[in-house]
Design an enzyme around this catalytic site. Structure first.
Site, PDB file in Angstrom:
ATOM      1  N   GLU A 265       0.891  -1.169   0.000  1.00 28.59           N
ATOM      2  CA  GLU A 265       0.000   0.000   0.000  1.00 28.59           C
ATOM      3  C   GLU A 265       0.917   1.203   0.000  1.00 28.59           C
ATOM      4  O   GLU A 265       1.646   1.430   0.963  1.00 28.59           O
ATOM      5  CB  GLU A 265      -0.864   0.012   1.263  1.00 28.59           C
ATOM      6  CG  GLU A 265      -1.753  -1.201   1.411  1.00 28.59           C
ATOM      7  CD  GLU A 265      -2.940  -1.164   0.477  1.00 28.59           C
ATOM      8  OE1 GLU A 265      -3.404  -0.062   0.143  1.00 28.59           O
ATOM      9  OE2 GLU A 265      -3.389  -2.241   0.062  1.00 28.59           O
ATOM     10  N   CYS A 301      -1.710   9.167   4.100  1.00 29.48           N
ATOM     11  CA  CYS A 301      -1.740   8.628   2.736  1.00 29.48           C
ATOM     12  C   CYS A 301      -3.017   9.051   2.019  1.00 29.48           C
ATOM     13  O   CYS A 301      -3.090   8.998   0.796  1.00 29.48           O
ATOM     14  CB  CYS A 301      -1.629   7.111   2.774  1.00 29.48           C
ATOM     15  SG  CYS A 301      -2.774   6.369   3.930  1.00 29.48           S
TER      16      CYS A 301
HETATM   17  P1  NAP Z   1       9.023   4.120   3.744  1.00 27.70           P
HETATM   18  O1  NAP Z   1      10.199   5.012   3.829  1.00 27.70           O
HETATM   19  O2  NAP Z   1       8.742   3.463   2.447  1.00 27.70           O
HETATM   20  O3  NAP Z   1       9.205   3.026   4.898  1.00 27.70           O
HETATM   21  C1  NAP Z   1       8.348   1.897   5.079  1.00 27.70           C
HETATM   22  C2  NAP Z   1       9.166   0.671   5.467  1.00 27.70           C
HETATM   23  O4  NAP Z   1       9.745   0.100   4.296  1.00 27.70           O
HETATM   24  C3  NAP Z   1      10.318   0.928   6.422  1.00 27.70           C
HETATM   25  O5  NAP Z   1      10.413  -0.163   7.312  1.00 27.70           O
HETATM   26  C4  NAP Z   1      11.503   0.994   5.495  1.00 27.70           C
HETATM   27  O6  NAP Z   1      12.674   0.627   6.174  1.00 27.70           O
HETATM   28  C5  NAP Z   1      11.161  -0.039   4.449  1.00 27.70           C
HETATM   29  N1  NAP Z   1      11.796   0.225   3.164  1.00 27.70           N
HETATM   30  C6  NAP Z   1      11.691   1.356   2.420  1.00 27.70           C
HETATM   31  N2  NAP Z   1      12.394   1.238   1.282  1.00 27.70           N
HETATM   32  C7  NAP Z   1      12.963   0.012   1.301  1.00 27.70           C
HETATM   33  C8  NAP Z   1      13.803  -0.697   0.398  1.00 27.70           C
HETATM   34  N3  NAP Z   1      14.208  -0.179  -0.755  1.00 27.70           N
HETATM   35  N4  NAP Z   1      14.190  -1.946   0.755  1.00 27.70           N
HETATM   36  C9  NAP Z   1      13.790  -2.502   1.918  1.00 27.70           C
HETATM   37  N5  NAP Z   1      13.006  -1.874   2.809  1.00 27.70           N
HETATM   38  C10 NAP Z   1      12.590  -0.629   2.510  1.00 27.70           C
HETATM   39  O7  NAP Z   1       7.685   4.901   4.114  1.00 27.70           O
HETATM   40  P2  NAP Z   1       7.401   5.966   5.290  1.00 27.70           P
HETATM   41  O8  NAP Z   1       8.299   7.134   5.163  1.00 27.70           O
HETATM   42  O9  NAP Z   1       7.365   5.291   6.569  1.00 27.70           O
HETATM   43  O10 NAP Z   1       5.884   6.395   5.025  1.00 27.70           O
HETATM   44  C11 NAP Z   1       5.486   7.469   4.262  1.00 27.70           C
HETATM   45  C12 NAP Z   1       4.802   6.971   3.010  1.00 27.70           C
HETATM   46  O11 NAP Z   1       3.865   5.947   3.324  1.00 27.70           O
HETATM   47  C13 NAP Z   1       3.984   8.028   2.291  1.00 27.70           C
HETATM   48  O12 NAP Z   1       4.226   7.935   0.927  1.00 27.70           O
HETATM   49  C14 NAP Z   1       2.549   7.660   2.602  1.00 27.70           C
HETATM   50  O13 NAP Z   1       1.607   8.078   1.652  1.00 27.70           O
HETATM   51  C15 NAP Z   1       2.650   6.178   2.650  1.00 27.70           C
HETATM   52  N6  NAP Z   1       1.563   5.570   3.412  1.00 27.70           N
HETATM   53  C16 NAP Z   1       0.689   4.776   2.731  1.00 27.70           C
HETATM   54  C17 NAP Z   1      -0.374   4.206   3.396  1.00 27.70           C
HETATM   55  C18 NAP Z   1      -1.344   3.342   2.656  1.00 27.70           C
HETATM   56  O14 NAP Z   1      -2.157   2.704   3.304  1.00 27.70           O
HETATM   57  N7  NAP Z   1      -1.303   3.290   1.355  1.00 27.70           N
HETATM   58  C19 NAP Z   1      -0.533   4.416   4.785  1.00 27.70           C
HETATM   59  C20 NAP Z   1       0.409   5.210   5.450  1.00 27.70           C
HETATM   60  C21 NAP Z   1       1.459   5.774   4.731  1.00 27.70           C
HETATM   61  P3  NAP Z   1      13.998   1.512   6.077  1.00 27.70           P
HETATM   62  O15 NAP Z   1      13.603   2.901   6.523  1.00 27.70           O
HETATM   63  O16 NAP Z   1      14.919   0.797   7.007  1.00 27.70           O
HETATM   64  O17 NAP Z   1      14.412   1.476   4.651  1.00 27.70           O
END
Ligand code: NAP
Length: 520
Positions: A265, A301
């Site tokens: 998501e 989000c």
């Molecule tokens: P994020 O930076 O993508 O982090 C989410 C998780 O994924 C973290 O544990 C991160 O760990 C891991 N991760 C990220 N890139 C990775 C990679 N290349 N390889 C392996 N692991 C990886 O997201 P965020 O900053 O927490 O959240 C903000 C985003 O989430 C916004 O875009 C928001 O819209 C979205 N969001 C979506 C929803 C939905 O339901 N669609 C709900 C809430 C938020 P590391 O930091 O250790 O890499």
């Protein structure tokens, strides 16, 4: 509670790795004292292997037993009391009132899934009874239901430290389905993650669930997540976070010898269309839009990152009133320094596009709200203008006329939500817009704002790519349980071998489809 900075692998606290990190106070950027150890490859493997052993027992637990477990997790989270709220507030800068509400939502989500598994009909039981004398060949007895997939790797987002994190929607739906979970903690709130992880551990022990049904591994680099996604005993992934992160994990899973489902998501800008008559009738909409854009410092989000109006005097006034309402909202700290940097860079990139106008007094010094105005033509020429800029910003797109507005709607990629504001007459005259939007989103709203996702039976929190990697389901609401299951059919099984859900006498009294007729 004394924090340990360890992985929680079943009942074991483990910190074998030499790579360490700390959380930060989100308001000041100051490093917090607990040193967390990033999980080693061996620790990730150990958690998955233990989960796989636990699956042998856990998958056979009854709905009633799983319900008691989920309810106990809810109780253990509540028992953490103010310490949990204080810790999360320090790590995220989200106010205590918002976090208390989010904890309530998380606890209610656990209780809702407990209710679903206790009731039992979610397994979608179907029975086609045998017709031994059918010509030219006898028809066999066939009975189908959903069964759990196995160990699920779950990744949470930074912006919902409870509801989309350790005991969030993906974890609870996987546990409800009968799948053990190995959770990769978000490095933006490691202490909150440890507290909630320990609460789940308490619930595991108190309800006699197998050790390993839940583990928490930490990581501040992508290595831990990649190890989890690549592990052959992991049978599905639940992810909430950025497009970049979700797509990277989806692609990594695609490299596995054994393909697995990845329910990522990701980001969305949730377009909101304001139709002409409603703008004349409702003078309060500008303030309401500004409130939705800035909820949680815009770090939702479902934040309305794009809105569309038809060119008119009322539309011009509406945009200016929205800008004024946004300007009046005080700056607030964001979740992490990285998110703040990305927000500022995103606004800067939008502002460099010719044919746009910044209508708020945005400043690089502090995180202020932002409203960018542009036209449909410009937005279509520069698609990145309407990409997610995670934070309290929105883009007002002005259409020349209804056909131009429809052209913009048709160009949209997948989003979590879209909204149409209109009087009855507006809506009746714009059925085509609604038809177009149905193809684009997981949730379509009329005269409401998309921020706020109810956890219910009928919620879809998903949508076509790039909002998610699988539009056929939802990450919020009870349907989420089906992501971690598969159907199995039992042919000509003797009654004593059939699961209770499929026994002739229906001992669980669940709703079933028997010979094509619903029986409840
Ligand atoms: P994020 O930076 O993508 O982090 C989410 C998780 O994924 C973290 O544990 C991160 O760990 C891991 N991760 C990220 N890139 C990775 C990679 N290349 N390889 C392996 N692991 C990886 O997201 P965020 O900053 O927490 O959240 C903000 C985003 O989430 C916004 O875009 C928001 O819209 C979205 N969001 C979506 C929803 C939905 O339901 N669609 C709900 C809430 C938020 P590391 O930091 O250790 O890499």
């Amino acid at each position: 509670m004394q924090l340990t900075g360890s992985q929680l692998i079943g009942n074991q606290l483990s910190k074998q790795g030499s790579k360490t990190f700390t959380g930060f106070r989100a308001d000041s950027g100051e490093a917090l004292p607990t040193v967390f150890h990033e999980a080693t490859a061996e620790e990730v493997d150990g958690a998955v292997e233990l989960a796989n052993e636990a699956f042998e027992t856990y998958r056979k637990k009854s709905g009633a037993e799983k319900a008691v477990f989920l309810e106990r997790i809810a109780e253990e989270i509540l028992a953490l009391g103010d310490e949990l709220i204080g810790t999360a507030s320090e790590e995220t800068a989200l106010p205590a009132a918002r976090l208390t509400g989010e904890r309530g939502r998380t606890v209610n989500q656990l209780k809702l899934f407990a209710q679903v598994v206790r009731e039992g009909s979610w397994v979608n039981a179907r029975i086609d009874t045998a017709v031994p004398d059918r010509q030219p060949a006898p028809k066999p007895d066939l009975r189908q239901m959903l069964i759990p997939l196995g160990t699920v790797g779950v990744f949470g987002a930074s912006n919902f430290p409870f509801a989309f994190s350790v005991a969030g929607g993906d974890t609870v739906s996987a546990l409800a389905a009968g799948c053990p979970v190995v959770f990769k903690g978000h490095p933006a709130h490691p202490a909150t993650s440890e507290l909630v992880g320990r609460a789940i551990g308490q619930a595991v022990r108190a309800t006699g669930m197998p050790e390993g049904v839940f583990s928490l591994v930490h990581g501040a680099s992508t290595d831990v997540g990649m190890r989890l996604v690549g592990h052959p005993l992991v049978k599905a992934i639940g992810f909430t976070g950025s497009y970049r992160g979700g797509k990277a994990l989806f692609d990594a899973a695609g490299q596995r010898p054994e393909p697995i489902p990845v329910y990522a998501e990701m980001s969305s800008t949730n377009p909101v269309f304001f139709l002409p008559r409603i703008l004349k009738e409702r003078g309060d909409l500008a303030t309401a839009l500004a409130g939705s854009v800035t909820l949680g410092v815009g770090q939702f989000c479902t934040n309305p990152g794009v809105f569309v109006v038809d060119q008119s005097e009322e539309a011009t006034q509406f945009i200016h009133r929205t800008a004024a309402a946004l300007n009046a909202i005080m700056p607030a700290p964001m979740l992490t320094a990285g998110i703040r940097r990305a927000y500022l860079a995103g606004i800067r990139a939008q502002q460099t596009v010719a044919g746009t106008a910044s209508l708020t007094d945005f400043s690089e010094e502090m995180v202020k709200t932002h409203l960018l105005q542009t036209t449909v033509g410009n937005a279509l020429q520069h698609p990145h203008l309407t990409d997610e800029v995670f934070g309290p910003s929105t883009v007002g797109v002005v259409a020349d006329n209804p056909a131009d507005r429809l052209r913009f709607a048709r160009s949209l990629p997948g989003h979590l939500t879209a909204t149409v504001w209109g009087t009855d007459q507006d809506l009746a005259e714009n059925v085509e817009l609604i038809e177009v939007l149905k193809q684009k989103v997981g949730r379509l709203l009329i005269n409401d704002f998309p921020t706020g996702v109810e956890v219910t039976y009928a919620m879809t929190h998903g949508g076509p790519f790039p909002a998610t990697t699988d539009s056929r389901t939802t990450s919020v609401g009870t349907l989420a349980i089906e992501r971690f299951c598969r159907p199995i059919s039992f042919q000509n099984f003797p009654p004593f071998l059939l699961p209770d859900e499929l026994k002739e006498e229906n001992p669980l009294k669940i709703s079933r489809l028997v010979n094509g007729k619903r029986q409840s």
